[in-house]
Design an enzyme around this catalytic site. Structure first.
Site, PDB file in Angstrom:
ATOM      1  N   TYR A  40     -30.122  23.857  13.938  1.00 13.28           N
ATOM      2  CA  TYR A  40     -29.488  23.497  15.159  1.00 13.28           C
ATOM      3  C   TYR A  40     -30.994  23.190  16.122  1.00 13.28           C
ATOM      4  CZ  TYR A  40     -26.290  22.790  18.739  1.00 13.28           C
ATOM      5  OH  TYR A  40     -25.490  22.456  19.906  1.00 13.28           O
ATOM      6  N   LYS A  95      -5.005  16.421  -1.286  1.00 13.10           N
ATOM      7  CA  LYS A  95      -5.729  15.256  -1.386  1.00 13.10           C
ATOM      8  C   LYS A  95      -7.203  15.384  -1.481  1.00 13.10           C
ATOM      9  CE  LYS A  95      -5.249  10.476  -2.272  1.00 13.10           C
ATOM     10  NZ  LYS A  95      -4.352  10.007  -3.136  1.00 13.10           N
ATOM     11  N   GLU A 137      -3.388   7.454   3.772  1.00  8.00           N
ATOM     12  CA  GLU A 137      -2.354   8.250   3.205  1.00  8.00           C
ATOM     13  C   GLU A 137      -1.136   8.256   3.643  1.00  8.00           C
ATOM     14  OE1 GLU A 137      -1.904  10.109  -0.742  1.00  8.00           O
ATOM     15  OE2 GLU A 137      -3.801   9.014   0.137  1.00  8.00           O
ATOM     16  N   ASP A 138      -0.129   7.986   2.882  1.00  5.78           N
ATOM     17  CA  ASP A 138       1.092   8.436   3.484  1.00  5.78           C
ATOM     18  C   ASP A 138       1.410   7.668   4.853  1.00  5.78           C
ATOM     19  OD1 ASP A 138       1.712   9.835   1.109  1.00  5.78           O
ATOM     20  OD2 ASP A 138       1.558  11.976   1.826  1.00  5.78           O
ATOM     21  N   ALA A 196      10.486  -2.741  -3.732  1.00  7.77           N
ATOM     22  CA  ALA A 196       9.566  -3.458  -2.967  1.00  7.77           C
ATOM     23  C   ALA A 196       8.829  -2.912  -1.941  1.00  7.77           C
ATOM     24  CB  ALA A 196      10.258  -4.770  -2.496  1.00  7.77           C
TER      25      ALA A 196
END
Length: 782
Positions: A40, A95, A137-138, A196
């Site tokens: 830092y 994930k 995602e999702d 679909a």
């Protein structure tokens, strides 16, 4: 009750210790004041200025190049629907875990409370400086299409919506191989697609990129076939509409003479008659989860010429997205691709398809309990545990990025790149998954000798629930059932046997006779032999010895010698073995390490140490790992002439006489065993330069036990053990204070050992066996 228990276990898994499944770990030392001043202020200002002058240096001085954002708004989470961003977070963390364990990619999961597509795009676009790539995602359809398309236009990093493209890529690889086996051309076959949504649309587009004709698709959604002129068909679906003359087609009519069925809809929507009506050599990909559109066994029984894939791991040809996204992003990140384009997706498809046709490594056969997995109707897609996936798919994707002009950092040395990929993931992840997977493929009857213990009851329940083992519980039934009931654990179907109960008198008598026959000239009289059968360790070992069980777990509430002694006396040692030994598997950052002897032999002779080494080498080979053994001491190749150093040196000589091909060297200090530079400079003759050392043999029990405990407690290494080596049949002794996870690991090892030492029993065989029925009968009577 069982569902409630599963829910509780899932909640405990996510809440125990540090909540969640991920954490941030520093990659640099940050212990001293100097370290902190570099990490830092003021030192951090220097790379900041370098990046300001040259923005591409962000990849040189920060984690951006290996960091993917898994980003969601929680509007289409698994099969749960629109549950919101907070509720979707466990999935996004999961994930991230998959990215890490399969491709060594770091992940920040970001859940956004925004359902407006344009605003969502703007938020994610603003995060571009943070990440090397973004996995969407999702996110529900049709918004997911707009979001991905816009982000790909506006961002210069790889963007992929895995829910669309993952399934498309994996199923495309399987489709190519299935068509090859069925001797069909992709531009000639007729497709029926049920579903679909986002995944189905992406599948069709990718199949067309591979050569499928647009006019050869019939697509169905919940309302029926998509046809021109049908009301309420959104813009994205309209391009997949067939001519109006087909508007009266239902799914059954569409199936007639079709070559390929692609299911991304709901379970049990396809009948056997539909499959029966398909063209010769049909292909059915029923990918709905958890229940496919048609049950696998029903479908393959209907058509012997059928090739079938599902989304499930318990049937052949699983279409699993984990075969794709980790490796696609790995390749994209490694060349700093500005996008994931069609060429890269097709490269992944072809790499997966080609990998399936190559000889399968032994470790994969071991993981799936198969003798020889090979390309054919039951193997058209690689297995998720195949260690070659990373080094096969990532390079193909990286090369496609370079060839298509989207790679900013081309790879020049492919051989070194592939070696680097293999170094990224040690064998530890693979080995632990392999052990668990192999145990599930052929579960065995495991005796739990300490069944009046809550940990043991929990492990027995888990082992049965996960299909790892068929538990046999020893102890007082009333006590065991009370503990189970108080903790909401279902023990239905588990035999519970009390060796002290009158109901087991006949069994004890039979076992006592056998024990007396074994030990009558070794200090055991007939009374003692019969009395010993009331002891759970003796009784349990007799169950294993007589074949009424396959292996035993004990020692949680008893001392080590009292557990080992009955095993040696009743089950006995393998032919040619004079000393049994104890081994631990330690999962370290270097990969798995096998340590011995850590629990049995206090001060072995050179001859005994050589025998221990050979026992360990044999066990390591059973995991399809080539043993590379360092025999440890405080001396290096003769630098000390002490009795202790000479003992190790002599033991090594004896090992090489018995097995000249075994990679085994010493005596050597522990630090040198892992330092090839020092070895190469000072001891260029040593066999330890041949690959990475994975097996450590200690000169005595004290050294081995201390090293194991330090690695576990200070080094933070996970472990499995102690694994007893040299017995005729598996009996393993738990350490005092073993956790539920450690005990379950030992159960899996015991089952795998039993598989190697006794014939296979299918679940049905075990349930139908006379002995299993007898166990159930005795348990019920008691």
């Amino acid at each position: 009750m069982q569902k409630d228990l599963q829910k509780q276990q899932a909640l405990e898994y996510h809440s125990k210790g540090r909540p969640g499944k991920i954490e941030v770990v520093p990659t640099k030392e940050a212990k001293t004041q100097r370290d902190l001043s570099l990490a830092y202020s003021p030192g951090v200002a220097v790379p900041c200025l370098e990046i300001a002058a040259n923005p591409e240096d962000v990849y040189k001085y920060t984690a951006k190049g290996n960091l993917v954002g898994v980003i969601s708004n929680g509007t289409a989470v698994l099969g749960l629907g629109n549950i919101g961003p907070e509720a979707g977070k466990p999935v996004m963390e999961g994930k991230g875990v998959l990215f890490k364990i399969f491709a060594d990619i770091d992940v920040f999961d970001i859940e956004i409370r925004e359902t407006d597509p344009e605003k969502f795009v703007q938020i994610v676009q603003a995060l571009e400086p943070t990440f090397g790539g973004i996995n969407l995602e999702d996110i529900k359809s049709p918004e997911c299409f707009y979001i991905e398309q816009e982000l790909k236009k506006r961002c210069k990093i790889p963007i992929m919506h895995d829910d669309q493209h993952g399934t498309a890529i994996i199923s495309s690889a399987g489709l190519l191989n299935a068509l090859e086996i069925q001797k069909k051309k992709i531009d000639k076959v007729k497709f029926v697609v049920n579903g679909a949504g986002a995944a189905a649309m992406a599948c069709i587009k990718l199949y067309e990129s591979l050569g499928a004709k647009h006019t050869n698709f019939m697509v169905f959604d919940r309302k029926g076939i998509l046809y021109k002129g049908r009301e309420g068909v959104d813009e994205l679906k309209q391009k997949f509409c067939v001519e109006e003359k087909y508007k009266d087609y239902d799914l059954a009519k569409a199936f007639k003479d079709a070559d390929v069925f692609i299911g991304l809809s709901a379970g049990n929507t396809v009948t056997a008659d539909m499959v029966r009506s398909m063209a010769k050599n049909p292909i059915v990909f029923a990918m709905a989860n958890p229940d496919p559109e048609i049950d696998y066994e029903t479908a393959v029984a209907t058509r012997k010429d059928l090739i079938m894939a599902t989304g499930r791991s318990d049937f052949p040809n699983q279409v699993n997205n984990v075969l794709g996204f980790p490796y696609i992003f790995r390749g994209a990140l490694d060349v700093r691709a500005t996008q994931i384009n069609e060429a890269m997706k097709l490269a992944a498809v072809n790499a997966l398809a080609e990998l399936t046709k190559t000889p399968v490594p032994d470790i994969v056969n071991l993981a799936y309990n198969e003798k020889n997995i090979s390309f054919g109707p039951s193997y058209i897609i690689p297995k998720p545990l195949d260690p070659r996936l990373l080094s096969s798919i990532a390079p193909a994707v990286a090369r496609a990025a370079m060839d298509s002009g989207v790679a900013k950092y081309p790879i020049t040395d492919w051989e070194e790149y592939i070696l680097g990929l293999n170094r990224r993931l040690g064998l530890d992840n693979q080995l632990s998954r392999v052990i668990g997977n192999k145990a599930r493929k052929d579960p065995k009857r495991v005796v739990f000798a300490d069944a009046e213990n809550l940990k043991i009851i929990k492990v027995a329940s888990l082992a049965q629930e996960e299909g790892i083992a068929y538990p046999v519980l020893l102890g007082d039934e009333t006590s065991i059932l009370k503990i189970a009931a108080e903790n909401g654990i279902d023990l239905e179907g588990m035999p519970i046997i009390n060796p002290k109960d009158d109901k087991t008198e006949e069994q004890r008598k039979r076992f006592g006779e056998l024990f007396f026959a074994k030990r009558q000239r070794r200090g055991v009289n007939k009374y003692e032999a019969f009395k010993a059968m009331k002891d759970r360790n003796h009784f349990g070992c007799m169950l294993v010895e007589t074949g009424e069980a396959d292996c035993m777990i004990s020692g949680l509430s008893r001392n080590y010698p009292d557990t080992i002694r009955p095993a040696i006396q009743i089950i006995g040692k393998e032919e040619g073995v004079t000393k049994i030994a104890g081994m631990y598997i330690m999962f370290t950052k270097r990969g798995p390490l096998f340590l011995a002897d850590t629990t049995v032999n206090f001060n072995p002779t050179a001859e005994e140490l050589a025998e221990i080494t050979l026992l360990v080498a044999k066990e390591v080979k059973q995991f399809n790992i080539k043993p590379r053994i360092a025999m440890l001491s405080y001396s290096n190749f003769g630098t000390s002439d002490s009795p202790e150093a000479n003992l190790v040196r002599k033991a090594r000589e004896l090992v090489k006489k018995k097995d000249p091909e075994l990679i085994c060297d010493g005596e050597v200090q522990g630090i040198l065993a892992f330092n090839k530079e020092i070895l190469k400079e000072n001891y260029p003759f040593t066999e330890l330069l041949e690959g990475e050392v994975n097996t450590l043999i200690f000169p005595n029990l004290a050294a081995g036990n201390i090293a194991y405990n330090l690695l576990q407690e200070v080094g933070g290494a996970d472990s499995i053990g102690p694994i007893l080596l040299g017995l005729n049949k598996p009996v393993h002794v738990l350490q005092l204070g073993s956790s539920i996870r450690s005990i379950l690991n030992m159960v899996m090892i015991a089952v795998v050992d039993a598989q190697m030492k006794c014939r296979s029993n299918t679940q049905e065989e075990v349930k139908k066996s006379k002995r299993w029925k007898k166990f159930r009968k005795v348990s019920h009577e008691i």
